[in-house]
Design an enzyme around this catalytic site. Structure first.
Site, PDB file in Angstrom:
ATOM      1  N   HIS A   1      13.698 -15.354 -23.316  1.00  0.00           N
ATOM      2  CA  HIS A   1      13.431 -14.263 -24.256  1.00  0.00           C
ATOM      3  C   HIS A   1      11.969 -14.264 -24.674  1.00  0.00           C
ATOM      4  CE1 HIS A   1      17.777 -13.330 -25.701  1.00  0.00           C
ATOM      5  NE2 HIS A   1      17.662 -13.342 -24.403  1.00  0.00           N
TER       6      HIS A   1
ATOM      7  N   TYR B   1      17.915  -9.861 -35.720  1.00  0.00           N
ATOM      8  CA  TYR B   1      18.131 -10.406 -37.063  1.00  0.00           C
ATOM      9  C   TYR B   1      18.169  -9.232 -38.036  1.00  0.00           C
ATOM     10  CZ  TYR B   1      16.956 -15.217 -35.628  1.00  0.00           C
ATOM     11  OH  TYR B   1      16.952 -16.462 -35.048  1.00  0.00           O
TER      12      TYR B   1
ATOM     13  N   PRO C   1      20.835 -22.591 -39.778  1.00  0.00           N
ATOM     14  CA  PRO C   1      20.603 -22.204 -38.384  1.00  0.00           C
ATOM     15  C   PRO C   1      19.710 -20.984 -38.184  1.00  0.00           C
ATOM     16  CG  PRO C   1      22.849 -21.684 -39.068  1.00  0.00           C
ATOM     17  CD  PRO C   1      22.233 -22.430 -40.195  1.00  0.00           C
TER      18      PRO C   1
ATOM     19  N   LYS D   1      16.535 -24.297 -35.250  1.00  0.00           N
ATOM     20  CA  LYS D   1      15.692 -25.488 -35.086  1.00  0.00           C
ATOM     21  C   LYS D   1      16.462 -26.802 -34.911  1.00  0.00           C
ATOM     22  CE  LYS D   1      11.632 -23.701 -35.326  1.00  0.00           C
ATOM     23  NZ  LYS D   1      11.623 -23.052 -34.018  1.00  0.00           N
TER      24      LYS D   1
ATOM     25  N   TYR E   1       8.686 -19.917 -34.500  1.00  0.00           N
ATOM     26  CA  TYR E   1       9.959 -19.656 -33.827  1.00  0.00           C
ATOM     27  C   TYR E   1       9.978 -20.265 -32.421  1.00  0.00           C
ATOM     28  CZ  TYR E   1      14.337 -17.211 -33.017  1.00  0.00           C
ATOM     29  OH  TYR E   1      15.653 -16.933 -32.782  1.00  0.00           O
TER      30      TYR E   1
END
Ligand SMILES: Cc1cc2nc3c(=O)[nH]c(=O)nc-3n(C[C@H](O)[C@H](O)[C@H](O)COP(=O)(O)OP(=O)(O)OC[C@H]3O[C@@H](n4cnc5c(N)ncnc54)[C@H](O)[C@@H]3O)c2cc1C
Length: 412
Positions: A93, A222, A314, A318, A406
């Protein structure tokens, strides 16, 4: 017949004699990502270890958990020879979407981090690859160990006692690696007063489902919504992994499949021709959210790694990645010790890994705070969160901050 009649009281000196003893360099408790990656890295350095796991092979290879790997985690698995299937099957991704007020905003990792990406490859697949590599190499990995306990790690002769198929065993080792997750026995075996705990418990959890439905979007979405957070992610091109924010004490029985799909449709609704792909739900569960760190992550000759020492909510994906980052340093420290006799890196293990742990804690807390509804009646918080999302999706500096955390901060 009363169960007690089967028990046999064995005097201590006889128990000692009956216990089969084995010796290794590093005794590893737990065959999760931390324990298995550590064992693999040690093997590549010529260091012996024995991994002791309380569950069966089938159980750990089917346990549904994480699914998103940082680029550093992926590089490590590939470079150390356990990434061949990952390279064939995983999904790469290049960004994520933040969605609020019915509009999506892409955070472009490629552009913002100089070409870095994240990878979708389920945790149980990582586990399968590591277990296969260890067993194919004929290295010790003990499943279904019971009554596991750690001893003498504050002295010169650490050992791990356990039972397999009813037989008592004792593994003597130079060091113990406590990789047995949040509910393991290693951390609680450290004497009271040594460790300091830092904790935040959130007033919500995540209801997660696996559904036989192709992902609705090619990248993770998200979503911030007045009814709560939702996350659209995936495991493969055929299987969606979807999450909903729910109250922390919610019962899974309160959520029929219809209710889950209806709530997901509401929270992820967007202008344009967006449509949520739906399909048969084949797994569902609710997980609580907490941030937790214990300091230091070592005591005497025992070192903690992964969830045994820290938990992140979550939202930042990580947990697995931090476990791998911890044991990468631990393996380097053991290698230095066995090559040179020096304990400098071992002595500094906790100090080194905690710098990364706290940065991951900060990022996971920040993502969680920005995207979840803490108090549905608080209009000020709602406006503030929308303003933050607006800023994060319109300022290149803010987007870069999100993106570099990220995809994973640099290892060193
Ligand atoms: C629902 C969910 C979703 C998640 N999503 C993500 C994500 O997207 N990305 C991410 O990076 N992380 C995610 N995580 C977190 C991630 O799964 C964990 O951080 C990761 O599993 C930690 O690895 P570990 O090896 O430290 O611990 P664990 O995976 O917990 O492994 C510990 C092992 O020790 C064994 N054990 C326990 N007690 C004993 C004992 N007494 N004796 C012997 N063995 C013992 C356990 O059976 C287990 O196999 C998620 C977690 C959950 C629950």
């Amino acid at each position: 017949m009363p169960v007690v009649s089967k028990l046999r009281v064995v005097p201590a000196h006889i128990a000692q004699r009956e216990r089969q003893t084995v010796r290794t360099q590093i005794g590893i408790v737990g065959a999760g990502p931390a324990g298995l990656v550590l064992a693999h890295l040690l093997h590549l350095q010529g260091i012996e270890s024995v991994v002791i796991e309380s569950r069966s092979r089938k159980y750990i290879e089917e346990r549904i958990r994480a699914g998103l790997l940082e680029h550093g985690t992926v590089d490590l698995l590939i470079e150390t020879g356990v990434g061949k299937r990952l390279q064939r099957e995983a999904l790469t991704h290049h960004g994520i979407e933040l969605r609020f007020n019915r509009r999506g905003h892409r955070i472009d990792f490629n552009d913002l981090t100089g070409g870095k990406t994240v990878t979708i490859y389920a945790q149980q697949e990582v586990i399968k690859d590591l277990v296969a590599a260890r067993l194919e190499a004929g290295l010790p990995l003990i499943f279904e160990a019971s009554d596991v306990s750690v001893h003498n790690f504050d002295g010169a002769n650490p050992s791990i006692r356990f039972r397999v198929a009813g037989k008592a065993q004792e593994l003597h080792c130079d060091y113990i690696a406590g990789c047995d997750g949040f509910h393991g026995i290693c951390r609680p075996s450290i004497p009271a007063g040594v460790l300091t705990e830092f904790e935040r418990i959130y007033p919500f959890g995540w209801l997660g489902i696996l559904a036989q439905a192709p992902p609705s979007s090619p990248e993770l979405v998200y979503t911030y919504h007045e009814r709560g957070f939702a996350l659209l992610t995936m495991r493969t091109t055929e299987v969606s992994r979807l999450y909903l924010q729910v109250p922390y004490d919610e019962e899974i029985d309160a959520w029929s499949d219809d209710r889950i799909w209806s709530e997901l449709r509401t929270r992820t609704a967007a202008d344009g021709n967006w449509k949520l792909n739906e399909g048969a739900i084949f797994q569902k569960g609710i997980t609580g959210m907490r941030s937790y760190v214990v300091e230091p992550m070592q005591y005497g000759k025992m070192f903690l790694a992964g969830d045994a020492a820290h938990i992140v909510p979550p939202t930042g994906a990580k947990g697995l990645n931090l476990a791998v980052a911890d044991v990468r340093i631990m393996a380097q420290a053991f290698a230095e010790f066995y090559k040179t006799g020096k304990t400098e890196l071992l002595d500094r293990y906790s100090e080194i890994v905690l710098r990364r742990v706290w940065k991951a804690q900060r990022f996971s807390w920040w993502m969680t705070s920005m995207l979840h509804r803490f108090d549905t009646d608080n209009a000020f918080d709602e406006r503030r969160q929308i303003a933050e999302l607006d800023y994060v999706t319109s300022s290149r500096a803010a987007m870069t901050t999100l993106a570099e955390n990220y995809v994973g901060l640099p290892w060193d």
